[in-house]
Design a protein around this motif. Structure first.
Motif, PDB file in Angstrom:
ATOM      1  N   LEU A   1       0.835  -1.211   0.000  1.00 16.94           N
ATOM      2  CA  LEU A   1       0.000   0.000   0.000  1.00 16.94           C
ATOM      3  C   LEU A   1       0.865   1.255   0.000  1.00 16.94           C
ATOM      4  O   LEU A   1       0.576   2.219  -0.722  1.00 16.94           O
TER       5      LEU A   1
ATOM      6  N   LEU B   1      -5.231  -2.403   7.553  1.00 12.30           N
ATOM      7  CA  LEU B   1      -4.952  -1.928   6.193  1.00 12.30           C
ATOM      8  C   LEU B   1      -5.684  -0.624   5.903  1.00 12.30           C
ATOM      9  O   LEU B   1      -5.112   0.310   5.320  1.00 12.30           O
ATOM     10  N   LYS B   2      -6.927  -0.545   6.319  1.00 14.35           N
ATOM     11  CA  LYS B   2      -7.720   0.669   6.080  1.00 14.35           C
ATOM     12  C   LYS B   2      -7.136   1.852   6.851  1.00 14.35           C
ATOM     13  O   LYS B   2      -7.041   2.964   6.317  1.00 14.35           O
ATOM     14  N   PHE B   3      -6.760   1.611   8.097  1.00 14.15           N
ATOM     15  CA  PHE B   3      -6.196   2.682   8.915  1.00 14.15           C
ATOM     16  C   PHE B   3      -4.858   3.154   8.347  1.00 14.15           C
ATOM     17  O   PHE B   3      -4.601   4.369   8.276  1.00 14.15           O
TER      18      PHE B   3
ATOM     19  N   CYS C   1       0.040  -0.727  13.148  1.00 15.37           N
ATOM     20  CA  CYS C   1      -0.901  -1.470  12.306  1.00 15.37           C
ATOM     21  C   CYS C   1      -0.641  -2.974  12.372  1.00 15.37           C
ATOM     22  O   CYS C   1      -1.578  -3.777  12.301  1.00 15.37           O
TER      23      CYS C   1
ATOM     24  N   ARG D   1      -3.796   2.937   5.223  1.00 15.50           N
ATOM     25  CA  ARG D   1      -4.033   3.649   3.938  1.00 15.50           C
ATOM     26  C   ARG D   1      -4.517   5.062   4.184  1.00 15.50           C
ATOM     27  O   ARG D   1      -4.033   6.008   3.552  1.00 15.50           O
ATOM     28  N   ALA D   2      -5.474   5.202   5.118  1.00 12.73           N
ATOM     29  CA  ALA D   2      -5.987   6.537   5.407  1.00 12.73           C
ATOM     30  C   ALA D   2      -4.906   7.449   6.000  1.00 12.73           C
ATOM     31  O   ALA D   2      -4.834   8.625   5.694  1.00 12.73           O
TER      32      ALA D   2
ATOM     33  N   LYS E   1      -8.024  -6.339   8.339  1.00 13.24           N
ATOM     34  CA  LYS E   1      -8.682  -5.444   7.380  1.00 13.24           C
ATOM     35  C   LYS E   1      -8.690  -4.012   7.889  1.00 13.24           C
ATOM     36  O   LYS E   1      -8.403  -3.072   7.136  1.00 13.24           O
ATOM     37  N   GLU E   2      -8.968  -3.840   9.176  1.00 13.90           N
ATOM     38  CA  GLU E   2      -8.965  -2.505   9.753  1.00 13.90           C
ATOM     39  C   GLU E   2      -7.566  -1.912   9.781  1.00 13.90           C
ATOM     40  O   GLU E   2      -7.391  -0.698   9.624  1.00 13.90           O
TER      41      GLU E   2
ATOM     42  N   GLU F   1       0.806   4.121  -2.862  1.00  9.80           N
ATOM     43  CA  GLU F   1       0.398   5.491  -2.552  1.00  9.80           C
ATOM     44  C   GLU F   1       1.520   6.494  -2.814  1.00  9.80           C
ATOM     45  O   GLU F   1       1.263   7.630  -3.213  1.00  9.80           O
TER      46      GLU F   1
END
Length: 200
Positions: free
Chosen positions: A72, A191-193, A181, A195-196, A188-189, A76
């Motif tokens: 990720l 990865l989302k955290f 992380c 990325r954000a 899943k959370e 990004e």
């Protein structure tokens, strides 16, 4: 501990064992063939000393999540990379054979390089042989260790590896965030955290 001629047992927890006798390169390769179908066992060789390590499910979970998080980050930040995973670094003339947990090549000539720029070790069972010496012989620029929720980074210099606080290869990577992380209970959370966070 003895090595059976049939498939050895798969252990539930991670363990390291360094053979008490020296082995020739030919003996090591014979052992490697013998254990070749045992995916949960990893071998390493350094100047006649042989280490065998079993891999736990927890080890593999952290390794795979770290690979996703770094992927990720590379996406990004528009970083060109080639993942080389656990590809074995091996040479009889160097007296060594080692599989990193993760490894990467960077730069325009990355696909033509013989060795990775970055090797990463996920450590649950410390001890054993000098891990940095393996990588020094293949001139790996950086080696990272993740142990007890903390990253330790080493950069190759003329006199050997020196510990550093921040990656020279990836200076914009927030290692505290990455470690946070890796310790979250839901992948899943995590990865989302991550990325954000890197998008902000």
């Amino acid at each position: 501990m003895t090595i059976a001629t049939s498939s050895p047992p798969i252990l539930a927890t991670e363990q390291r064992f360094v053979f008490p006798i020296l082995m020739s390169w030919e003996q090591f390769k014979a052992l490697d063939v013998l254990l070749g179908k045992t995916r949960s066992v990893r071998l390493a060789y350094l100047d006649g000393r042989v280490e065998i390590m079993t891999l736990s499910a927890e080890h593999e979970t952290i390794k795979c999540l770290l690979a996703l998080l770094l992927g990720l980050f590379f996406l990004e930040k528009d970083i060109s990379f080639t993942p080389t995973g656990s590809a074995t670094l091996e040479a009889a003339e160097k007296g060594t054979s080692k599989e990193p947990d993760l490894s990467y090549r960077f730069g325009e000539e990355r696909r033509q390089k013989d060795s990775p720029d970055l090797a990463i070790e996920i450590v649950f069972t410390s001890g054993g042989l000098n891990v940095l010496e393996y990588y020094r012989r293949f001139e790996v620029s950086e080696v990272w260790f993740w142990e007890d929720g903390v990253f330790s980074l080493y950069h190759l210099q003329a006199g050997g590896y020196q510990q550093i606080e921040q990656s020279d290869l990836l200076p914009d990577l927030d290692l505290a965030l990455l470690s946070q992380c890796l310790q979250m209970s839901e992948e899943k959370e995590a990865l989302k955290f991550f990325r954000a966070s890197i998008r902000n």
